[in-house]
Design an enzyme around this catalytic site. Structure first.
Site, mmCIF file in Angstrom:
data_model
loop_
_atom_site.group_PDB
_atom_site.id
_atom_site.type_symbol
_atom_site.label_atom_id
_atom_site.label_comp_id
_atom_site.label_asym_id
_atom_site.label_seq_id
_atom_site.Cartn_x
_atom_site.Cartn_y
_atom_site.Cartn_z
ATOM 1 N N ARG A 1 -4.924 10.658 3.257
ATOM 2 C CA ARG A 1 -3.450 11.078 3.460
ATOM 3 C C ARG A 1 -2.713 10.758 2.337
ATOM 4 O O ARG A 1 -1.668 11.771 2.163
ATOM 5 C CB ARG A 1 -2.870 10.219 4.785
ATOM 6 C CG ARG A 1 -1.552 10.911 4.996
ATOM 7 C CD ARG A 1 -1.019 10.651 6.459
ATOM 8 N NE ARG A 1 0.296 11.122 6.733
ATOM 9 C CZ ARG A 1 0.289 12.694 6.985
ATOM 10 N NH1 ARG A 1 -0.614 13.409 7.244
ATOM 11 N NH2 ARG A 1 1.585 13.125 7.372
ATOM 12 N N ASP B 1 4.248 0.157 11.874
ATOM 13 C CA ASP B 1 2.863 -0.316 11.207
ATOM 14 C C ASP B 1 2.679 -1.671 11.636
ATOM 15 O O ASP B 1 1.596 -2.313 11.508
ATOM 16 C CB ASP B 1 2.953 -0.340 9.628
ATOM 17 C CG ASP B 1 2.569 1.085 9.080
ATOM 18 O OD1 ASP B 1 2.001 2.159 9.941
ATOM 19 O OD2 ASP B 1 2.666 1.447 7.802
ATOM 20 N N LYS C 1 1.005 -1.225 -0.146
ATOM 21 C CA LYS C 1 -0.112 -0.116 0.080
ATOM 22 C C LYS C 1 0.957 1.208 -0.134
ATOM 23 O O LYS C 1 0.621 2.167 -0.813
ATOM 24 C CB LYS C 1 -0.825 -0.023 1.402
ATOM 25 C CG LYS C 1 -1.502 1.517 1.402
ATOM 26 C CD LYS C 1 -2.412 1.439 2.753
ATOM 27 C CE LYS C 1 -3.163 2.663 3.152
ATOM 28 N NZ LYS C 1 -1.983 3.524 3.726
ATOM 29 N N ASN C 2 1.850 1.456 0.886
ATOM 30 C CA ASN C 2 2.578 2.454 1.251
ATOM 31 C C ASN C 2 3.364 2.791 -0.022
ATOM 32 O O ASN C 2 3.564 4.065 -0.539
ATOM 33 C CB ASN C 2 3.457 2.464 2.210
ATOM 34 C CG ASN C 2 2.735 2.509 3.684
ATOM 35 O OD1 ASN C 2 1.377 2.969 3.678
ATOM 36 N ND2 ASN C 2 3.205 2.122 4.817
ATOM 37 N N ASP D 1 -5.638 7.731 9.070
ATOM 38 C CA ASP D 1 -5.666 7.117 10.169
ATOM 39 C C ASP D 1 -5.908 8.153 11.461
ATOM 40 O O ASP D 1 -5.184 9.079 11.371
ATOM 41 C CB ASP D 1 -4.613 6.221 10.624
ATOM 42 C CG ASP D 1 -4.794 4.923 9.787
ATOM 43 O OD1 ASP D 1 -5.691 4.462 9.516
ATOM 44 O OD2 ASP D 1 -3.792 4.160 9.496
ATOM 45 N N MET E 1 6.313 6.905 17.650
ATOM 46 C CA MET E 1 5.958 7.877 16.500
ATOM 47 C C MET E 1 4.479 8.621 16.820
ATOM 48 O O MET E 1 4.463 9.882 16.439
ATOM 49 C CB MET E 1 6.038 7.231 15.139
ATOM 50 C CG MET E 1 7.370 6.855 14.777
ATOM 51 S SD MET E 1 7.694 6.393 13.169
ATOM 52 C CE MET E 1 6.939 7.666 12.229
#
Length: 434
Positions: free
Chosen positions: A97, A318, A22-23, A121, A340
């Site tokens: 995002r 993640d 996905k990223n 998110d 984070m």
């Protein structure tokens, strides 16, 4: 709104293949705006966030041809820059995002970009300072529009030296895409160096870009006037690979994870081994062994194991939600330190309701006392707060006694492709209901 009904306690078996990452996909899709020529991308996951970005590209005027379920051809030879100021762009991009990734290529090629306050998110503050400051150092002017836009414009982008205040993956990617078409040489120190960013840089080089230092935290980008078309294949999603390792352990199952992209997983396999999970590799496959009990390692001095997130090649944030839920049924104790995002551990109350022994020390740290399967989790009704927590709760439900209902599964669908159907193929009792 749909929800998952899960009957837990079943052992799973069989093979599963991770989707495209996905990223990485969100970065690569944005990069098609860097050229007027055709760009072919394969292994694209069919998930909400990716489909929303593809829709945005189409509304911008990018020509899109779908060759099959995971392969598209994009051509950005007639982009409508004015669409960036429309109410429709503001409404749609504000839900995603990943839309922030459009800023770099738009600024590099058209010297103009508009970025709404990003959605995504609800895991804490996710600032855009690294992106904006990087663009400013390249020569862009920044202003905040009263309609809720971050507005960026430049007469010319010029290469420069910059030291990033944090190794932001999306920030580095955005700056790289803008700098690829700037005049002169840009040097980015403290750059992110994740595999997905390496993929983006390699793709730009195949398009005619000149980027060196790929894989390190010091990138040097020699700007070029134009970029050409190319072909690119998305890597397997490392977050899915980790999720499936955790799923097998929690459900006492033997599962084969095929085509994992093992060489790009970094420290991820080692962290799951530290939880006591037994698996081995064959070629590019990971075979997780069936275990009645897995035991968390301790540090050499006997101290309680701590797993925390760090920029690559450290452990990805993640997967901390998955690590936490898997530890609840291990033997031993673990401290999870999420540095984070200050809201990412707030899903632990659901696990506590299921019977897990977790102490949320503060927004960033959770102490887990593994039950060693002496007390099984029990099914409850719960809601998914974000993508990764949602899958962690799904894994917990699949290992629990009785029925669980997981609400707000749109969050899970944003990042996991056909997850219910793929788990059903392994023998999971999961149904999507209205």
């Amino acid at each position: 709104m749909s929800q998952f009904q899960v009957i837990g306690g079943n052992k799973l078996s069989g093979s599963i293949t991770p989707q495209g990452a996905k990223n990485e996909t969100l970065q690569i899709l944005a990069a098609v705006l860097l050229t007027k020529e055709k760009v072919t991308i394969s292994n694209i996951p069919d998930i909400l966030d990716v489909n929303m970005l593809i829709e945005l590209l189409g509304l911008l005027g990018v020509k899109i041809e779908k060759l099959n379920t995971d392969t598209y051809i994009f051509q950005a030879d007639d982009v409508n820059v004015d669409f960036l100021t429309s109410d429709e762009f503001h409404a749609k991009s504000g839900k995603l995002r990943g839309s922030v990734m459009l800023a770099g290529p738009m600024l590099g090629r058209y010297k103009r970009a508009f970025v709404p306050k990003p959605g995504g998110d609800k895991i804490g503050r996710r600032r855009l300072d690294t992106h904006i400051i990087g663009f400013q150092k390249l020569g862009a002017n920044f202003s905040y529009n009263e309609n809720g836009y971050y507005q960026l414009e430049a007469d010319e982008l010029k290469g420069t030296y910059m030291l990033l205040d944090e190794p932001s993956v999306t920030g580095t990617a955005n700056i790289v895409m803008a700098a690829a078409l700037a005049s002169g040489t840009t040097t980015i120190y403290n750059a992110a160096c994740e595999p997905y960013l390496q993929q983006l840089c390699s793709m730009i080089n195949r398009m005619g870009g000149k980027i060196s230092g790929i894989g390190s935290n010091l990138l040097v980008i020699e700007g070029v006037e134009t970029l050409a078309g190319t072909e690119h294949r998305i890597l397997p999603d490392m977050i899915e690979v980790g999720s499936f390792i955790g799923l097998a352990a929690m459900t006492q199952s033997s599962i084969t994870i095929e085509n994992c992209g093992i060489q790009h997983l970094g420290i991820i396999p080692e962290k799951f081994r530290q939880l006591g999970i037994d698996f081995y590799t064959e070629g590019d496959n990971i075979i997780v062994c069936e275990q009645d009990v897995y035991e968390i390692q301790s540090f050499m001095d006997g101290g309680v194991l701590t797993i925390y997130d760090n920029p690559w090649p450290g452990f990805t944030p993640d997967l901390l939600s998955i690590i936490l839920v898997v530890a609840t049924q291990a033997k031993g104790s673990l401290l999870v330190h999420q540095k984070m995002f200050e809201s990412r551990l707030f899903f632990t109350d659901k696990l506590i309701d299921m019977g897990a022994q977790i102490i949320l020390c503060d927004p960033h740290r959770a102490a887990v006392v593994g039950l060693g399967r002496q007390h099984r989790l029990k099914g409850i009704t719960m809601s998914s707060p974000d993508i990764r927590a949602g899958v962690a709760l799904l894994i917990a439900a699949l290992s629990a006694q009785g029925k669980s209902i997981i609400q707000n599964i749109d969050q899970i669908d944003r990042g996991y492709q056909y997850i219910d159907k793929r788990l059903q193929a392994l023998g999971a009792d999961i149904q999507r209901i209205s």
